[in-house]
Design a protein around this motif. Structure first.
Motif, PDB file in Angstrom:
ATOM      1  N   ARG A  47      48.620  32.032 -27.142  1.00  0.00           N
ATOM      2  CA  ARG A  47      47.523  33.512 -27.662  1.00  0.00           C
ATOM      3  C   ARG A  47      46.325  34.147 -26.927  1.00  0.00           C
ATOM      4  O   ARG A  47      46.248  35.463 -26.546  1.00  0.00           O
ATOM      5  CB  ARG A  47      47.985  33.366 -28.914  1.00  0.00           C
ATOM      6  CG  ARG A  47      50.023  33.853 -29.791  1.00  0.00           C
ATOM      7  CD  ARG A  47      49.835  33.932 -30.814  1.00  0.00           C
ATOM      8  NE  ARG A  47      48.546  34.877 -31.420  1.00  0.00           N
ATOM      9  CZ  ARG A  47      48.983  35.683 -32.080  1.00  0.00           C
ATOM     10  NH1 ARG A  47      49.967  36.791 -31.956  1.00  0.00           N
ATOM     11  NH2 ARG A  47      48.596  37.015 -32.376  1.00  0.00           N
ATOM     12  N   MET A  50      46.590  35.321 -23.319  1.00  0.00           N
ATOM     13  CA  MET A  50      47.535  36.612 -23.393  1.00  0.00           C
ATOM     14  C   MET A  50      45.669  37.351 -24.052  1.00  0.00           C
ATOM     15  O   MET A  50      46.240  38.823 -23.887  1.00  0.00           O
ATOM     16  CB  MET A  50      48.561  37.161 -24.417  1.00  0.00           C
ATOM     17  CG  MET A  50      49.632  36.014 -23.580  1.00  0.00           C
ATOM     18  SD  MET A  50      49.957  36.938 -21.383  1.00  0.00           S
ATOM     19  CE  MET A  50      50.671  38.683 -22.432  1.00  0.00           C
ATOM     20  N   LEU A  52      45.137  37.705 -27.000  1.00  0.00           N
ATOM     21  CA  LEU A  52      45.892  37.804 -28.374  1.00  0.00           C
ATOM     22  C   LEU A  52      44.802  37.467 -29.087  1.00  0.00           C
ATOM     23  O   LEU A  52      45.128  37.907 -30.601  1.00  0.00           O
ATOM     24  CB  LEU A  52      47.688  38.096 -29.102  1.00  0.00           C
ATOM     25  CG  LEU A  52      48.089  38.700 -28.219  1.00  0.00           C
ATOM     26  CD1 LEU A  52      49.712  37.856 -28.108  1.00  0.00           C
ATOM     27  CD2 LEU A  52      48.416  40.220 -28.693  1.00  0.00           C
ATOM     28  N   THR A  72      44.720  41.840 -24.039  1.00  0.00           N
ATOM     29  CA  THR A  72      46.033  42.195 -23.522  1.00  0.00           C
ATOM     30  C   THR A  72      46.680  42.885 -22.383  1.00  0.00           C
ATOM     31  O   THR A  72      47.251  42.463 -21.900  1.00  0.00           O
ATOM     32  CB  THR A  72      46.943  42.053 -24.753  1.00  0.00           C
ATOM     33  OG1 THR A  72      45.742  41.035 -26.246  1.00  0.00           O
ATOM     34  CG2 THR A  72      47.763  41.494 -24.477  1.00  0.00           C
ATOM     35  N   SER A  76      48.897  41.566 -19.590  1.00  0.00           N
ATOM     36  CA  SER A  76      50.262  40.981 -19.045  1.00  0.00           C
ATOM     37  C   SER A  76      50.458  42.189 -17.369  1.00  0.00           C
ATOM     38  O   SER A  76      51.002  41.944 -16.324  1.00  0.00           O
ATOM     39  CB  SER A  76      50.003  41.933 -20.283  1.00  0.00           C
ATOM     40  OG  SER A  76      52.058  43.054 -19.853  1.00  0.00           O
ATOM     41  N   PHE A  82      55.335  37.128 -21.428  1.00  0.00           N
ATOM     42  CA  PHE A  82      55.166  36.367 -22.399  1.00  0.00           C
ATOM     43  C   PHE A  82      56.664  36.098 -24.228  1.00  0.00           C
ATOM     44  O   PHE A  82      56.592  37.754 -24.295  1.00  0.00           O
ATOM     45  CB  PHE A  82      53.710  37.009 -23.362  1.00  0.00           C
ATOM     46  CG  PHE A  82      53.502  35.913 -24.747  1.00  0.00           C
ATOM     47  CD1 PHE A  82      53.325  34.779 -24.913  1.00  0.00           C
ATOM     48  CD2 PHE A  82      52.836  36.555 -25.654  1.00  0.00           C
ATOM     49  CE1 PHE A  82      53.460  34.198 -26.241  1.00  0.00           C
ATOM     50  CE2 PHE A  82      52.720  36.236 -27.754  1.00  0.00           C
ATOM     51  CZ  PHE A  82      52.515  34.784 -27.133  1.00  0.00           C
TER      52      PHE A  82
END
Lengths: 234, 337
Positions: A47, A50, A52, A72, A76, A82
């Motif tokens: 996480r 990413m 997050l 994020t 991506s 993910f």
């Protein structure tokens, strides 16, 4: 060649200091497996990569460029897919819509990938117009993984794909990751050591929010002491 | 030769459409005509609110700000200019511009926040507009409001009925197109799992702002129609009660369904009208808000998906059980052979 480098990252979730110095590297074309007991910080590590769970210290570089300060969606869009632990299926969207929402492009390459995915997971074709909320746990996991395969991502982060699934589905999911390995680099968090050791090239053991061991997967398979100490495998 | 088959819902819509098209010609009651016009106007408003609450998962307590802007735009244009079509067109343009800019600004400033903070801030902005309307007496006449003249076509109750009906149908079709589009699907995904959508590469804030701008502009149109139907506007168009009405209509009809807000608006307007009439029978009906509150609690408790949502769920369960029974029969048939 190193695709992703995580260097001494620290992450807080609320007041809890979860990651206290996790470091690892993912080399291009390899499957890197993050191992460790429950609550060791493996999911938080993914996480954090990413964005997050933002890190408070340390550096994350992707293709030699820092990404830890990016939001994020930008991480991506750099080509990182993910698959979260909770699958993250959109229950009110059909399987088709779930796939379409995940598609970044609708070109011929993506359509070819879709065809390949549907051959890999024929169940998804059967339930193409069914809403995500009505799928079984295994079908949801397949959809979650399929969604991450649809784009030509350079790196895939997959969190516990075998969790709570029947052995036959676990096998299917693992076979798909093995096939995917030829197209992309994978970082896998997995409790099922048997499965992880079958497809993993390198491993990192995370314990109490720190990387405590790393090496070649072949070495770990033979090191009973290490397996017993950190993974509780007798 | 292939036969075109309509679903029961499509048939219901066609029947309803035909009924509404002939209603003004077979009905003598002016009250009913006004009631139906109000239903169409509040359906448009509730559909715009449903885009936020039902499709994107955004709770707003200040949606009335757009409704009020539309109402004041037409009122002021008609008052200050000649009551002709140029004024109406200008009011529409002002409403679109003001609602789009305000919803964009409110969205960009507040949609980054967690849902309850956003709800509180929208309440504050709507309150701010209400105070502005109260204090800017030279333009708005404050709390007293003002009456205005409209073009002759809009004065005629039957014409206004059809204009409101056409706008409601157009809004329904627009909502259908929008929610079925890729953007609409992303909005539903945001409602379900915002972080997941972000990790698929979408900038969630942009999509929330799109929903806010579309919903705000449509709400502005309903405000125009509302003020035209009364030929009067005062600060009550900015009141929280207006937003709460839309919330009730959406929840009772069915959150996240296209037809739910229309049904909700119809039920609430008819109930309000009917309960007020019953005040002659018993004083309790004068306090219809209390009865509404009770109905609302019961609906939330027993039909959390609203009437349309519950009906869809029931239909889905029925289909599944029929399929399961058929499968069972086929299996037992195969076993006996």
């Amino acid at each position: 060649m190193t695709l992703l480098k995580v260097d001494a990252i620290e992450t807080y979730l609320g007041q809890y200091h979860i990651l206290q110095g996790v470091s690892f590297e993912a080399k291009k074309g390899e499957v890197t497996v993050l191992l460790g007991r429950n609550g060791a910080g493996k999911t938080t590590t993914l996480r954090s990569v990413m964005g997050l769970a933002p890190i408070s210290d340390g550096v994350i570089t992707y293709n030699n460029k820092p990404i830890h300060k990016l939001p994020t969606y930008k991480i991506s869009n750099k080509g990182i897919g993910f698959v979260p632990e909770d699958q993250g299926i959109f229950n009110d969207l059909t399987v088709e819509e779930n796939m379409k929402v995940a598609m970044k492009k609708k070109d011929d390459v993506t359509m070819e990938r879709l065809e390949w995915i549907l051959k890999l997971f024929p169940d998804l074709k059967t339930f193409w117009h069914k809403k995500g909320g009505y799928l079984s746990g295994g079908q949801k996991q397949m959809l979650s993984i399929a969604r991450s395969y649809i784009n030509s991502n350079d790196l895939l982060l997959i969190d516990e794909p075998s969790k709570g699934l029947a052995p036959i589905i676990v096998e299917k999911v693992m076979r798909s990751i093995q096939e995917m390995k030829e197209k992309t680099t994978v970082i896998l968090v997995e409790q099922n050591f048997m499965m992880a050791s079958m497809i993993g090239d390198r491993f990192y053991i995370i314990d109490d929010g720190k990387t405590v061991h790393s090496g070649d997967m072949k070495e770990l398979k033979e090191d009973e002491q290490l397996k017993k100490q950190y993974l509780g495998i007798a | 030769m292939s036969k075109t088959r309509f679903s029961p819902f499509t048939i219901l819509l066609i029947v309803l459409g035909l009924f509404l098209a002939v209603f003004p010609f077979v009905n003598d009651s002016r009250t009913m005509l006004i009631l139906f016009t109000q239903i169409f106007i509040f359906s448009i408003f509730a559909m715009s609110y449903n885009l936020l609450l039902g499709y994107t998962g955004i709770v707003s307590f200040g949606h009335a700000m757009f409704f009020g802007l539309g109402a004041y735009a037409i009122g002021i244009c008609m008052k200050k200019l000649e009551p002709g079509w140029n004024g109406v067109l200008l009011a529409v343009l002002i409403t679109v511009a003001l609602c789009a800019v305000l919803s964009f600004l409110v969205g960009i400033l507040t949609l980054r926040l967690k849902s309850h903070f956003f709800a509180m801030l929208t309440l504050a902005v709507a309150g701010l507009l209400m105070v502005t309307a109260e204090k800017w007496r030279s333009l708005t006449m404050g709390n007293d409001g003002f009456t205005f003249r409209v073009p002759d076509l809009l004065k005629d109750r039957i014409s206004l009925y059809f204009i409101a009906l056409v706008f409601m149908v157009l809004t329904y079709l627009l909502m259908r197109r929008f929610t079925f589009s890729p953007v609409g699907k992303v909005l539903v995904a945001i409602r379900e799992n915002e972080q997941r959508v972000e990790s698929l590469g979408y900038r969630v804030l942009n999509y929330k702002i799109i929903a806010n701008v579309v919903a705000g502009t449509i709400a502005g149109f309903s405000g125009i129609l509302y003020a035209v139907s009364l030929r009067f506007v005062n600060t009550s168009v900015f009141a929280t009660e207006v937003t709460l009405d839309a919330l009730l209509m959406t929840i009772i009809g069915g959150v996240g369904t296209l037809f739910g807000p229309i049904l909700g608006a119809a039920l609430i307007e008819i109930a309000q009208h009917g309960l007020m009439d019953l005040a002659k029978v018993h004083w309790i009906f004068e306090r219809w808000v209390i009865l509404f509150g009770t109905i609302f609690i019961l609906v939330v408790m027993f039909f959390p998906k609203g009437i349309v949502g519950s009906a869809l769920q029931w239909q889905f369960k029925r289909k599944n059980s029929q399929k399961a029974t058929l499968d069972k029969k086929e299996r037992s048939k195969a076993a006996t052979h």
